[in-house]
Each structure stands twice: as structure tokens, then as C-alpha cells.
Design a protein around this motif. Sequence first.
Motif, PDB file in Angstrom:
ATOM      1  N   UNK A   1       0.812  -1.225   0.000  1.00  0.00           N
ATOM      2  CA  UNK A   1       0.000   0.000   0.000  1.00  0.00           C
ATOM      3  C   UNK A   1       0.840   1.266   0.000  1.00  0.00           C
ATOM      4  N   UNK A   2       2.167   1.129  -0.157  1.00  0.00           N
ATOM      5  CA  UNK A   2       3.109   2.273  -0.179  1.00  0.00           C
ATOM      6  C   UNK A   2       2.853   3.243   0.974  1.00  0.00           C
ATOM      7  N   UNK A   3       2.480   2.748   2.145  1.00  0.00           N
ATOM      8  CA  UNK A   3       2.191   3.652   3.260  1.00  0.00           C
ATOM      9  C   UNK A   3       3.399   4.555   3.540  1.00  0.00           C
ATOM     10  N   UNK A   4       4.611   3.967   3.482  1.00  0.00           N
ATOM     11  CA  UNK A   4       5.794   4.747   3.839  1.00  0.00           C
ATOM     12  C   UNK A   4       6.040   5.874   2.847  1.00  0.00           C
ATOM     13  N   UNK A   5       5.784   5.637   1.540  1.00  0.00           N
ATOM     14  CA  UNK A   5       6.062   6.682   0.545  1.00  0.00           C
ATOM     15  C   UNK A   5       5.294   7.954   0.861  1.00  0.00           C
ATOM     16  N   UNK A   6       4.039   7.837   1.253  1.00  0.00           N
ATOM     17  CA  UNK A   6       3.245   9.030   1.516  1.00  0.00           C
ATOM     18  C   UNK A   6       3.388   9.509   2.955  1.00  0.00           C
ATOM     19  N   UNK A   7       3.709   8.621   3.875  1.00  0.00           N
ATOM     20  CA  UNK A   7       3.678   9.010   5.289  1.00  0.00           C
ATOM     21  C   UNK A   7       5.059   9.302   5.859  1.00  0.00           C
ATOM     22  N   UNK A   8       6.057   9.457   4.992  1.00  0.00           N
ATOM     23  CA  UNK A   8       7.396   9.742   5.483  1.00  0.00           C
ATOM     24  C   UNK A   8       7.911  11.018   4.828  1.00  0.00           C
ATOM     25  N   UNK A   9       8.230  12.018   5.638  1.00  0.00           N
ATOM     26  CA  UNK A   9       8.816  13.247   5.097  1.00  0.00           C
ATOM     27  C   UNK A   9      10.324  13.246   5.325  1.00  0.00           C
ATOM     28  N   UNK A  10      10.749  12.663   6.435  1.00  0.00           N
ATOM     29  CA  UNK A  10      12.182  12.570   6.735  1.00  0.00           C
ATOM     30  C   UNK A  10      12.547  11.107   6.864  1.00  0.00           C
ATOM     31  N   UNK A  11      13.589  10.689   6.136  1.00  0.00           N
ATOM     32  CA  UNK A  11      13.944   9.268   6.092  1.00  0.00           C
ATOM     33  C   UNK A  11      14.194   8.677   7.485  1.00  0.00           C
ATOM     34  N   UNK A  12      14.673   9.510   8.420  1.00  0.00           N
ATOM     35  CA  UNK A  12      14.961   8.967   9.755  1.00  0.00           C
ATOM     36  C   UNK A  12      13.710   8.907  10.642  1.00  0.00           C
ATOM     37  N   UNK A  13      12.568   9.336  10.103  1.00  0.00           N
ATOM     38  CA  UNK A  13      11.332   9.256  10.879  1.00  0.00           C
ATOM     39  C   UNK A  13      10.228   8.603  10.055  1.00  0.00           C
ATOM     40  N   UNK A  14      10.392   7.294   9.763  1.00  0.00           N
ATOM     41  CA  UNK A  14       9.388   6.650   8.918  1.00  0.00           C
ATOM     42  C   UNK A  14       7.995   6.693   9.550  1.00  0.00           C
ATOM     43  N   UNK A  15       7.006   6.909   8.728  1.00  0.00           N
ATOM     44  CA  UNK A  15       5.581   6.918   9.109  1.00  0.00           C
ATOM     45  C   UNK A  15       5.174   8.111   9.977  1.00  0.00           C
TER      46      UNK A  15
END
Length: 437
Positions: free
Chosen positions: A55-69
Amino acid sequence: MIKRLLLGFVALLVLAVIGLFALAWRRTIDPIAPPQANSFATDLVSRGEMLAGAGYCASCHTARADQPYAGGYAMATPFGTLYSSNITPDPDTGIGRWSEAAFVRAMRKGVARDGSHLFPAFPYQHFNLVTDEDLHALYAFLMTRAPVKAATPAPDIPFPLNVRALQAGWKLLFFRDRAFAPDGSKGAEWDRGAYLAEGLSHCSACHSPRNQLGAEKMGDQRYAGAVVDHWYAPALTAANPAPLAWTTAEIETYLRQGGTALHGVAAGSMSQVIHQGLSRLPDSDIHAIAVYVADRMGGDAKRTGNDAALAQAMTRAGVPVNADIDPGAHLYAAACASCHYNRGPMPAAVRPELGLNSALTSPDPSTLIQVILHGMGTDEGLPGLAMPAYAHALNDQEIAQLAAWLRRTQTDEPPWTDLPSKVSALRTPDGGASGQH
Ligand code: HEC
Ligand code: HEC
Ligand code: HEC
């Protein structure tokens, strides 16, 4: 008389507003004490991880790579900018106090725990099809992520479009609340593929054009191809523009590896879909999606012309002969041919054959221009391969000339219009290589 009419009008207006809020009203689901991470079985969590990939949740819900979701990822919509929510289990800024029932309602109906309506940039219209069992695993996965304290920025959407209650009207018009129903007649693989493609993986969210209110068009416009975030997602119907009709095996290779010798590589958001999302799914699920999509694209009937189309592309391949007189040919020979040159009956996957590529045959040139301007990284397309960016080496006019030349000499399609202005629009950072949803 006029006074009475006016009173009647005001009364109607008041009724309409009350009616809207009655229609929009959803109850608040009580907060819970955040569940302990170790209360979820590990195999459930790992199944949830796979589904979160689908569902690519991480692609849309991550703005900073060190703070997934942790959310905060800006999504441009025609109405303004919206920020994805923090879906880590932080109790104050995330979904730590959400019960599973609240999570399921959000996923299926686009309603937050507090009863407010969510915007359709969150693809709940697709997540609506996901089974209880899969939502259960997704909930377990999210509730076991590292909590991050990060307040979600308010939408930057002008009044009155930012009034969440109005989304009730949108839902009335465009949202069909339905469970997934297997077709039954096309086999278990097709059904599995349909379940993933239409539900969690929401392929049509990018591959279907949208109406003026941002809803996917239906009927014969479904999967008819669309510009999405400055990339062109080609039609996944019989109208697909690829010179060789896609087979199940080709789609499967493309979705698994990020490219094929006969169709080229996946760039932009499709590369993310493949490498950050679908890569979590087992081969059997990728095969199932390919079975479903190949059928949507018209099945075997379309493929009778493939041999001839390949032969034609290969006769056009190679270094142009008139490079000294045609400026487009000259640019191609100087900047591109050394890597994209092919000879013989079959192209090499490591040298994408441009004459076989939808980027050249699509009705919209965005994907071709994006790749020329911004290049491709080693983690995109076919992993390990990269292509340099030409944003600095070539000006708008040159890129337009090159695109026009490729279209004219490598395809049978009519010329693209307004190429220089399209190149200049895609050069700006907003049209740049971010390539996310
Ligand atoms: C295409 C982008 C996109 C994808 C993919 C996506 N989301 Fe979201 N999601 C959003 C946006 C944007 C919002 C906020 C909507 C709003 O503010 O109305 C949101 C909101 C939510 C919410 C509501 C949170 C709250 O505090 O109200 C939940 C829960 C959620 N998403 C879960 C998921 C899960 C689980 C997945 C993967 C299966 C997922 N999302 C995939 C964009 C996305
Ligand atoms: C976030 C947007 C997005 C989503 C979601 C998405 N796609 Fe794509 N897709 C694209 C874009 C953009 C391209 C063009 C990429 C290119 O040409 O390099 C593309 C290209 C493709 C192609 C190649 C078509 C061609 O003729 O070259 C196939 C096949 C495909 N997608 C299948 C899928 C399937 C199956 C799904 C769901 C599992 C899916 N896509 C989900 C954006 C998306
Ligand atoms: C140094 C070698 C190299 C040069 C020079 C080069 N490319 Fe590429 N190009 C590649 C490779 C390798 C890929 C695939 C990248 C990947 O999969 O990550 C690619 C991908 C592409 C794609 C995407 C194809 C697809 O399948 O969707 C297009 C379009 C493209 N190149 C056009 C051009 C044009 C036009 C030029 C000249 C301006 C050019 N390339 C110059 C190596 C090159």
C-alpha cells in the motif's frame, strides 16, 4: 412579500447547513491506552509489513527518512497542499490512542478517530476493499513502529474547501462503500491480483484521469492514463501506448525488477512503487497482479503484432545517419546514442531501447522530459543502472528538439505540441525529480 421570501430563503439555507452537518456527522471513537508493542504476534507484524509495502504507506507518510511513518509529507492537490498524518503510535501526535476499530474506520471510510472526514488524497476509496484480516495485520505493524512526536501540519487549502464536513458531499458523489468481491470466473490468481491492484496497491489512483473534484474517472476512462505529479502514467487498458503489447510475463518482470528489455525501465513514481512498495510482496503476488493487469490490457489478442513491432524498432535503432544536418539527430548522436545504441534482433536491457518505450509513444511527453532533465539514480529503474541528468548540459530548446526528433523518427505518433514550455515547466524544483506521490 419580499420579506417573507427572504425569510423562507434564510430558513432553507439554515436547513441546508444543518442537513450538511447532520450528513457529515460521525461519532468520536473513544481513545484507548496505547497498546504494548509486545502484545502483537511477530508473524502478524511481518505480514503487516508486507501489506504496508503493497500500500506504499511509507512513501506518503514519510517526510524525513529517519522518521518513517511520522507524516508531514506535503502532497500538492489542485486545491492546495495537504500533509500526510503521523501514523506512528505516538499517543499525542500519532495514532497511539486509536483502537483497531478507529483504524479500520479510517481505512475503510476515510473518517478519523475524532469523527472528522479525511481528504481523498488518502486513498481510502481503495483501502475500503481491504479485508478485516489484512487490516488487522496492518494495525499490528503500525502499532509496533517507533513512536515519533511530530504534529501533522494543518492543510494549506483555502476556505471553504478546507472544511472537512464538506467531504461528506464528496463522498456522497464519488465514494462507493463496498467490500471486495472476487469475480470467481477468472481464476484465483486473477482474483488475488484484482484484490491487490484495486485495493491496497491502488494502481488506478495514478493510472486513471481524475475529474475536476479530484475523483478518478470511471467507465472507459478508468486506467486510461494520466499525468500524475508531473509524470505520465500510461493507460493500462487496450489503449496502452507501448509498441509491444504487454504480456503477463513482461509485466511480472517489470514489477519485480524495475524494467525489461522489451519495454524499458520504470522511472519516477513507478520506480518508487516497485522498489519501495511492491518489493515487499512475494513473487506469487507480483504474478497475480501481472495476470490481472495483462487481462485489463486486452489479453493475448493484442500481441499478434509484437514480432513486427520489435523488428521495426530495431531497424530504427542505432546511430542516426543525418546527424550533421538535423539538429535533433545531432543532439541524440552526441548526448544519448553512446548508451542507448542497440543492434541486432534484440535490444539489451542495460541500454533501454527508446523506440520500444512508452515514454516516446505516450500522448504526453512528461516522462521523457523528466528523465532527460533529471536523469535516473542507481536505485531507480533497473537497480545498478544510472543515467546522467541533462538539466545543465541542455537548454529548454535543445531538449524540446531532441524530444521532437525522437518522437518523429522512433514512433509513428503525431508530434507533441508546446514542447519548449513543457520542458521549462518541468525544470522547476516543483516539477523536479522528487517523483513521489
Ligand atoms: C497517496 C498517499 C497516501 C498513501 C499511499 C497512504 N496514505 Fe495514509 N494518508 C494520506 C494523507 C494525505 C492523509 C491525511 C488526510 C487528511 O488529512 O485528511 C492520510 C491519513 C491516514 C490516516 C488517518 C490518520 C489521522 O490521524 O487522521 C491513516 C490511519 C492512514 N493514513 C493510514 C495509511 C496506511 C495504513 C497506508 C498504507 C496501507 C496509507 N495510509 C497510505 C496519504 C496516503
Ligand atoms: C504513484 C503513482 C503510480 C502508482 C500507484 C502506480 N503506477 Fe504504474 N506507473 C506510474 C508512472 C508515472 C509510470 C510511467 C513510468 C515510466 O514510464 O518510466 C507507470 C508505468 C507503469 C507501467 C508501464 C506502462 C508502460 O506502457 O510503459 C505499468 C505496467 C504499470 N505502471 C503498472 C502499475 C501497476 C500494476 C500498479 C499497481 C500495482 C501501478 N502501476 C501503480 C505511476 C504509478
Ligand atoms: C551514460 C549512459 C546514458 C546516456 C548518455 C543516456 N542514457 Fe538514457 N538511460 C541510461 C540508462 C542506463 C537508463 C536506465 C536507467 C535505470 O534503469 O536506472 C536510461 C534510461 C533512459 C530513459 C527511460 C527509459 C525507460 O525505459 O523509461 C529515457 C527516456 C532515456 N534514458 C533517454 C535518454 C536520452 C534522450 C538521452 C540523451 C539526452 C540519454 N538517455 C542519455 C543510460 C544513458
